[in-house]
Scaffold this motif. Structure first.
Motif, short mmCIF file in Angstrom:
data_model
loop_
_atom_site.label_atom_id
_atom_site.label_comp_id
_atom_site.label_asym_id
_atom_site.label_seq_id
_atom_site.Cartn_x
_atom_site.Cartn_y
_atom_site.Cartn_z
N THR A 144 -3.01 12.95 -8.87
CA THR A 144 -3.84 13.01 -7.57
C THR A 144 -3.82 12.03 -6.89
O THR A 144 -3.37 10.87 -6.20
CB THR A 144 -4.94 12.58 -8.61
OG1 THR A 144 -5.31 12.70 -9.87
CG2 THR A 144 -6.53 12.88 -7.59
N PRO A 145 -3.41 13.23 -5.51
CA PRO A 145 -2.80 12.63 -3.71
C PRO A 145 -4.19 11.57 -3.43
O PRO A 145 -5.06 11.97 -3.92
CB PRO A 145 -2.89 13.79 -3.16
CG PRO A 145 -2.81 14.89 -4.40
CD PRO A 145 -3.60 14.71 -5.50
N GLY A 146 -3.34 10.67 -2.93
CA GLY A 146 -4.59 9.64 -2.65
C GLY A 146 -3.26 8.71 -2.14
O GLY A 146 -3.00 8.31 -2.44
N ASN A 149 0.33 -1.01 -0.08
CA ASN A 149 0.08 -0.12 0.22
C ASN A 149 1.45 0.53 0.31
O ASN A 149 1.93 1.35 0.64
CB ASN A 149 -1.38 0.03 1.28
CG ASN A 149 -2.08 -1.37 1.83
OD1 ASN A 149 -2.55 -1.66 0.30
ND2 ASN A 149 -2.02 -1.63 2.51
N ALA A 150 0.66 2.49 -0.63
CA ALA A 150 1.71 3.97 -0.38
C ALA A 150 0.75 4.62 -1.03
O ALA A 150 -0.72 4.91 -1.42
CB ALA A 150 1.59 3.45 -2.13
N PHE A 151 1.10 6.02 -0.32
CA PHE A 151 0.20 6.91 0.14
C PHE A 151 1.11 7.51 -0.95
O PHE A 151 1.97 8.44 -1.12
CB PHE A 151 0.39 7.35 1.47
CG PHE A 151 -0.63 8.87 1.46
CD1 PHE A 151 -2.33 8.04 0.82
CD2 PHE A 151 -0.22 10.45 1.20
CE1 PHE A 151 -2.87 9.74 0.82
CE2 PHE A 151 -1.23 11.48 1.35
CZ PHE A 151 -2.16 11.42 1.70
N LEU A 152 0.40 8.52 -2.12
CA LEU A 152 0.80 9.22 -2.56
C LEU A 152 0.66 11.09 -1.95
O LEU A 152 -0.50 11.52 -2.17
CB LEU A 152 0.61 9.76 -4.48
CG LEU A 152 1.59 8.41 -4.31
CD1 LEU A 152 1.41 7.92 -6.48
CD2 LEU A 152 2.92 7.98 -4.59
N ASP A 153 0.80 11.79 -1.37
CA ASP A 153 0.79 12.67 -1.12
C ASP A 153 -0.01 14.22 -1.54
O ASP A 153 1.43 14.24 -3.23
CB ASP A 153 1.80 13.41 0.57
CG ASP A 153 2.52 13.50 0.31
OD1 ASP A 153 3.40 13.70 -0.30
OD2 ASP A 153 4.39 13.70 1.47
N ASP A 154 0.28 15.81 -1.04
CA ASP A 154 0.50 16.87 -1.73
C ASP A 154 1.38 16.92 -2.04
O ASP A 154 1.38 18.02 -3.20
CB ASP A 154 -0.39 18.08 -0.94
CG ASP A 154 -1.81 17.82 -0.62
OD1 ASP A 154 -2.65 16.71 -1.64
OD2 ASP A 154 -2.25 18.28 0.65
N ALA A 155 2.75 17.05 -1.42
CA ALA A 155 3.65 17.45 -1.87
C ALA A 155 4.46 16.63 -3.18
O ALA A 155 5.32 17.03 -3.74
CB ALA A 155 4.85 17.05 -0.62
N TYR A 156 4.40 15.27 -3.16
CA TYR A 156 4.62 14.51 -3.98
C TYR A 156 3.84 14.95 -5.77
O TYR A 156 4.60 14.82 -6.31
CB TYR A 156 4.40 13.25 -4.06
CG TYR A 156 4.92 12.08 -5.37
CD1 TYR A 156 6.16 11.61 -5.06
CD2 TYR A 156 3.88 11.50 -6.02
CE1 TYR A 156 6.78 10.60 -5.94
CE2 TYR A 156 4.83 10.81 -7.25
CZ TYR A 156 5.58 10.64 -6.88
OH TYR A 156 6.31 9.80 -8.00
N ALA A 157 2.26 15.00 -5.15
CA ALA A 157 1.59 15.57 -6.03
C ALA A 157 2.18 16.95 -6.74
O ALA A 157 2.19 17.09 -7.80
CB ALA A 157 0.29 15.79 -5.85
N ALA A 158 2.73 17.58 -5.76
CA ALA A 158 2.84 18.84 -6.48
C ALA A 158 4.02 18.79 -7.69
O ALA A 158 4.34 19.64 -7.86
CB ALA A 158 2.97 19.70 -5.03
N THR A 159 5.15 18.08 -7.51
CA THR A 159 6.39 17.94 -8.83
C THR A 159 5.58 17.23 -9.08
O THR A 159 6.93 16.41 -10.36
CB THR A 159 7.34 17.27 -7.53
OG1 THR A 159 7.09 16.53 -6.51
CG2 THR A 159 6.87 18.54 -6.37
N HIS A 160 4.45 16.73 -9.56
CA HIS A 160 4.24 15.69 -10.48
C HIS A 160 2.81 15.76 -10.74
O HIS A 160 1.64 15.29 -10.31
CB HIS A 160 4.43 14.18 -10.13
CG HIS A 160 6.22 13.53 -9.53
ND1 HIS A 160 6.03 13.66 -8.27
CD2 HIS A 160 6.62 13.14 -10.25
CE1 HIS A 160 7.39 13.10 -8.28
NE2 HIS A 160 7.88 13.41 -9.42
N ALA A 161 2.36 16.85 -12.33
CA ALA A 161 1.37 17.29 -11.89
C ALA A 161 0.49 16.77 -12.40
O ALA A 161 -0.64 16.61 -12.19
CB ALA A 161 1.46 17.51 -13.51
#
Length: 178
Positions: free
Chosen positions: A75-77, A60-72
């Motif tokens: 979608t965070p989640g 399981n993984a969580f891609l957060d807002d900071a990661y999403a900000a650098t990868h257009a």
């Protein structure tokens, strides 16, 4: 899948699977994910001409807002992450920039179509997921597929198959065929 991988990779490649407990569900076509894993494993095998180790990891993984900000495109989640790692030759930044292009290959003529990573990219994007490559020359490569989590307990594809099977059975029972 393990038997298929062992046959496709040969005896010189050690295969290890690391599967985290409590995995979330994701809605993907089982045939497409198997085809994607096989394509990634064959690319890894070709990068390890003298043998090596292939590791498949699911967690399981969580891609957060900071990661999403650098990868257009992200979608965070919450995601189910599938990683395919090898101890092969690795890739240069120039190769990494092109690997998802259809028909791009570093293999000699007749040894590859250049469609394996393009197919993986298309599959992941179709699910609403994300794909990321980490590679170092002389060390190897890891390709991570992030497939969106679903809260559904059962795959709709499974339910559709069961329903279609019942429909077929009912269509041929109790009546005469002319």
């Amino acid at each position: 899948m393990s038997d298929l991988l062992r046959r496709a990779l040969g005896e010189r490649i050690e295969v290890e699977s690391v599967i985290t407990g409590g995995l979330w569900n994701t809605l993907v076509d089982p045939n497409q994910i198997e085809n994607t894993i096989l394509n990634l494993a064959i690319n890894a095998r070709d990068a390890m001409s003298d043998g090596g180790k292939l590791t498949l990891e699911v967690a399981n993984a969580f891609l957060d807002d900071a990661y999403a900000a650098t990868h257009a495109e992200v979608t965070p989640g919450q995601y189910v992450m599938l990683a395919v790692s090898d101890t092969g030759t690795g890739m240069t930044p120039e190769v990494m920039a092109r690997v998802f292009e259809p028909f791009f290959t570093t293999k000699p003529e007749g040894k590859g179509t250049g469609l394996g990573l393009a197919q993986a990219y298309g599959f992941v994007k179709q699910t609403g997921g994300h794909i990321k490559i980490y590679s170092e020359l002389g060390e190897g490569t890891t390709i991570k597929l992030y497939l969106p989590r679903t809260r559904r307990e059962r795959d709709a594809l499974d339910q559709d198959r069961r329903f279609a099977g019942r429909r077929r059975q009912g269509a041929h029972s109790g009546g005469r065929r002319r």
